[in-house]
Motif scaffolding. Structure first.
Motif, mmCIF file in Angstrom:
data_model
loop_
_atom_site.group_PDB
_atom_site.id
_atom_site.type_symbol
_atom_site.label_atom_id
_atom_site.label_comp_id
_atom_site.label_asym_id
_atom_site.label_seq_id
_atom_site.Cartn_x
_atom_site.Cartn_y
_atom_site.Cartn_z
ATOM 1 N N THR A 73 0.812 -1.206 0.000
ATOM 2 C CA THR A 73 0.000 0.000 0.000
ATOM 3 C C THR A 73 0.849 1.261 0.000
ATOM 4 O O THR A 73 1.852 1.346 0.721
ATOM 5 C CB THR A 73 -0.905 0.024 1.250
ATOM 6 O OG1 THR A 73 -1.734 -1.150 1.241
ATOM 7 C CG2 THR A 73 -1.780 1.264 1.287
ATOM 8 N N ALA A 74 0.419 2.237 -0.793
ATOM 9 C CA ALA A 74 0.960 3.591 -0.689
ATOM 10 C C ALA A 74 0.219 4.259 0.459
ATOM 11 O O ALA A 74 -0.976 4.521 0.372
ATOM 12 C CB ALA A 74 0.749 4.358 -1.999
ATOM 13 N N ILE A 83 6.090 -3.804 -4.485
ATOM 14 C CA ILE A 83 6.711 -3.543 -3.186
ATOM 15 C C ILE A 83 7.871 -2.555 -3.309
ATOM 16 O O ILE A 83 8.073 -1.713 -2.428
ATOM 17 C CB ILE A 83 7.146 -4.837 -2.476
ATOM 18 C CG1 ILE A 83 8.167 -5.627 -3.296
ATOM 19 C CG2 ILE A 83 5.948 -5.701 -2.149
ATOM 20 C CD1 ILE A 83 8.787 -6.773 -2.492
ATOM 21 N N GLU A 84 8.629 -2.635 -4.381
ATOM 22 C CA GLU A 84 9.751 -1.710 -4.554
ATOM 23 C C GLU A 84 9.256 -0.277 -4.700
ATOM 24 O O GLU A 84 9.804 0.654 -4.099
ATOM 25 C CB GLU A 84 10.580 -2.118 -5.771
ATOM 26 C CG GLU A 84 11.847 -1.309 -5.950
ATOM 27 C CD GLU A 84 12.667 -1.794 -7.132
ATOM 28 O OE1 GLU A 84 13.160 -0.938 -7.895
ATOM 29 O OE2 GLU A 84 12.797 -3.033 -7.306
ATOM 30 N N HIS A 85 8.198 -0.086 -5.477
ATOM 31 C CA HIS A 85 7.680 1.265 -5.673
ATOM 32 C C HIS A 85 6.915 1.759 -4.451
ATOM 33 O O HIS A 85 6.883 2.972 -4.185
ATOM 34 C CB HIS A 85 6.818 1.326 -6.925
ATOM 35 C CG HIS A 85 7.613 1.229 -8.189
ATOM 36 N ND1 HIS A 85 7.534 0.151 -9.043
ATOM 37 C CD2 HIS A 85 8.540 2.070 -8.710
ATOM 38 C CE1 HIS A 85 8.365 0.344 -10.053
ATOM 39 N NE2 HIS A 85 8.988 1.492 -9.874
ATOM 40 N N ALA A 120 6.416 -2.878 3.366
ATOM 41 C CA ALA A 120 5.994 -3.325 2.034
ATOM 42 C C ALA A 120 6.201 -4.831 1.870
ATOM 43 O O ALA A 120 5.321 -5.549 1.381
ATOM 44 C CB ALA A 120 6.765 -2.559 0.960
ATOM 45 N N LEU A 121 7.354 -5.313 2.297
ATOM 46 C CA LEU A 121 7.660 -6.741 2.192
ATOM 47 C C LEU A 121 6.750 -7.553 3.102
ATOM 48 O O LEU A 121 6.219 -8.607 2.707
ATOM 49 C CB LEU A 121 9.128 -6.972 2.555
ATOM 50 C CG LEU A 121 9.731 -8.337 2.289
ATOM 51 C CD1 LEU A 121 9.656 -8.690 0.806
ATOM 52 C CD2 LEU A 121 11.182 -8.374 2.770
ATOM 53 N N ALA A 122 6.539 -7.063 4.321
ATOM 54 C CA ALA A 122 5.684 -7.783 5.269
ATOM 55 C C ALA A 122 4.238 -7.819 4.807
ATOM 56 O O ALA A 122 3.547 -8.835 4.961
ATOM 57 C CB ALA A 122 5.776 -7.119 6.640
ATOM 58 N N ASP A 449 -2.971 -6.251 8.220
ATOM 59 C CA ASP A 449 -4.169 -5.768 8.892
ATOM 60 C C ASP A 449 -3.962 -4.370 9.486
ATOM 61 O O ASP A 449 -4.889 -3.552 9.507
ATOM 62 C CB ASP A 449 -4.582 -6.743 9.992
ATOM 63 C CG ASP A 449 -4.999 -8.084 9.443
ATOM 64 O OD1 ASP A 449 -5.393 -8.158 8.276
ATOM 65 O OD2 ASP A 449 -4.904 -9.091 10.189
ATOM 66 N N ILE A 450 -2.755 -4.099 9.956
ATOM 67 C CA ILE A 450 -2.465 -2.767 10.487
ATOM 68 C C ILE A 450 -2.551 -1.725 9.392
ATOM 69 O O ILE A 450 -3.184 -0.676 9.545
ATOM 70 C CB ILE A 450 -1.067 -2.745 11.136
ATOM 71 C CG1 ILE A 450 -1.009 -3.677 12.356
ATOM 72 C CG2 ILE A 450 -0.684 -1.315 11.545
ATOM 73 C CD1 ILE A 450 0.365 -3.865 12.930
ATOM 74 N N ILE A 451 -1.950 -2.006 8.244
ATOM 75 C CA ILE A 451 -1.936 -1.056 7.145
ATOM 76 C C ILE A 451 -3.328 -0.891 6.557
ATOM 77 O O ILE A 451 -3.688 0.185 6.056
ATOM 78 C CB ILE A 451 -0.936 -1.489 6.061
ATOM 79 C CG1 ILE A 451 0.487 -1.503 6.649
ATOM 80 C CG2 ILE A 451 -0.975 -0.572 4.845
ATOM 81 C CD1 ILE A 451 0.941 -0.186 7.238
ATOM 82 N N ALA A 452 -4.155 -1.910 6.665
ATOM 83 C CA ALA A 452 -5.526 -1.822 6.139
ATOM 84 C C ALA A 452 -6.346 -0.748 6.842
ATOM 85 O O ALA A 452 -7.328 -0.246 6.290
ATOM 86 C CB ALA A 452 -6.224 -3.170 6.253
#
Length: 456
Positions: A73-74, A83-85, A120-122, A449-452
């Motif tokens: 996610t951005a 993931i790199e971007h 990003a990787l996680a 779930d945190i990033i969501a």
């Protein structure tokens, strides 16, 4: 100290790799997980606050145009990128306001180098918060230990250590999260050295935040290539013509790198300095002093004849804009920081809009500030503020303790207030508490779930 002939067979990259694969989650206490949660909250919050900056908008447009397999996610944009971007964009957005955390040994910003690629990787691989925390501690340990042995002259020479050292720490952190072997980690370090850069000449421009974002993107590129079998030098760090020879001054890293993972960890001894103000950390003691004197004596700008700032040796090195013309330049200006504090009674996110810096009431008073360094030792760090009043008084304050530093940290409540302010600044106030609550329970959550909780 230069490397001795006795140490020429010692392999710095291998030492780091063995530490990475051998470090255990059992070495972490609840206090360490709390520090990781606080770093995640601060880093994501300042990235959300920075999402509307031109550098962030351009970076997001670039990242979306490049395509790739969506995986992360951005932050604040509710867009999936490769993931790199995602690491590139989140690193840029999280650094563009210069509001992200600092650690003293690095002379730079650790979490913005480590967390965008790790998260990003996680997120892409559905890793747990516990796994993220372990990898974060590993990367922080490497980053600080490397910095301790070489960063003073490295930074003074002009390197942007957040990127030039941070890329290496981020690479080892991602290698740990991805589960690379010691050999693969060593190759990843070689591939990271091949990409490591960053100059202080770019301070005050969009390129500074790019350097931070690129550190994470380069780290992911290094570990994914190493995982696929791509190789690097056996010791790109310590060998002749390697990192320590070229980026440093040939200092011997044995003494610091052999301490990797030994208690107390760098998380305990160095810690994080979470910023109170959204500009270069080199100004913060002066701002505290000015605001204290203003409050104690009821100072108004019209009463002030001039201001002198004296700081310890090399303390003002990043402050290269005595006459800033833009918000970004203002973030690296002691002169603007002092004038804004006196004029407005605060230094906030709004202080670094271009029109705030360009106010005639500011520009006509920049020359009244004189900032200089003492010729003595670089540490302990201190700043003296002297305000010369029109009535002949000289008001003075010496500031040694830095509010927000590891030895004087923001409370959880103060950190949450900062996060809420960042989310509100970016019109995302409704998401602040949900994100903070999830991040505070990092150990028991999936990163995805945190990033969501940032979703629209």
């Amino acid at each position: 100290m230069s490397r001795s002939a006795d140490n020429m067979e010692w392999n710095a990259s291998e030492t780091i790799a063995q530490f990475s694969v051998g470090f255990s989650a059992l070495d972490l206490s609840p206090a360490h997980y709390r520090l990781c949660s606080r770093a995640l909250i601060d880093t994501v919050a300042v990235a959300v606050a920075g999402r509307a900056e031109q550098a962030s908008r351009l970076a997001l447009r670039y990242a979306e145009q490049q395509g790739g397999v969506p995986g992360a996610t951005a932050w604040g944009a509710d867009v999936l990128l490769s993931i790199e971007h995602a690491a590139l964009y989140n690193g840029i957005a999280g650094h563009v306001l210069d509001y992200d955390d600092v650690t003293s040994p690095l002379r730079g910003h650790p979490s913005i180098a480590l967390l965008p690629p790790l998260v990003a990787l996680a997120e892409a691989q559905d890793k747990t918060g516990e796994a993220l925390a372990v990898a974060f501690v590993v990367g922080f340990e490497v980053l600080c230990k490397l910095a301790r042995c070489m960063v003073a002259d490295h930074y003074a020479k002009g390197w942007h250590s957040t990127a030039s050292v941070g890329t290496l720490g981020a690479t080892v952190a991602c290698a740990r999260l991805l589960g690379l072997s010691a050999m693969e980690t060593r190759h990843a370090v070689g591939l990271a050295v091949a990409q490591t850069a960053g100059t202080r000449a770019n301070f005050g421009t969009m390129a500074k935040s790019f350097q931070a974002g690129n550190a994470g993107a380069a780290a992911l590129r290094a570990v994914l290539l190493a995982q696929a079998g791509f190789t690097g030098a056996p010791d790109a760090l310590g060998a002749p013509f390697g990192y320590m020879d070229l980026y440093a001054n040939g200092e011997d890293p044995v003494a610091t790198l052999t301490e990797l993972g030994r208690a107390p960890l760098e998380m305990d001894t160095s810690g994080f300095e979470i910023k109170k103000y959204p500009l270069c950390y080199a100004t913060h003691r002066a701002i505290d002093g000015v605001l204290d004197l203003k409050r104690e004596h009821g100072i108004e700008m019209a009463d002030v004849k001039g201001v002198e700032i004296i700081a310890n040796n090399r303390a003002l090195v990043p402050l290269i804009y005595p006459r800033p013309a833009t918000g970004l330049e203002g973030k690296f200006s002691m002169h603007y920081a002092v004038v804004a504090a006196l004029l407005d009674g605060r230094v906030s996110l709004a202080s670094f809009q271009d029109d705030a810096v360009q106010r005639p009431a500011v520009q006509t008073r920049l020359a009244m500030v004189n900032a200089r360094e003492d010729e003595g030792a670089q540490s302990p760090r201190w700043t003296v503020v002297r305000i010369f009043m029109n009535d002949g008084r000289v008001l003075e304050k010496r500031v040694t303790t830095l509010r927000g530093a590891a030895n004087c940290p923001l409370t959880d409540a103060e950190l949450i207030d900062k996060a809420r302010d960042c989310f509100a600044f970016s019109a995302m106030a409704a998401h602040a508490d949900g994100f903070v609550d999830a991040a505070m329970s990092l150990r028991d959550r999936k990163v995805r779930d945190i990033i969501a909780t940032l979703g629209a």
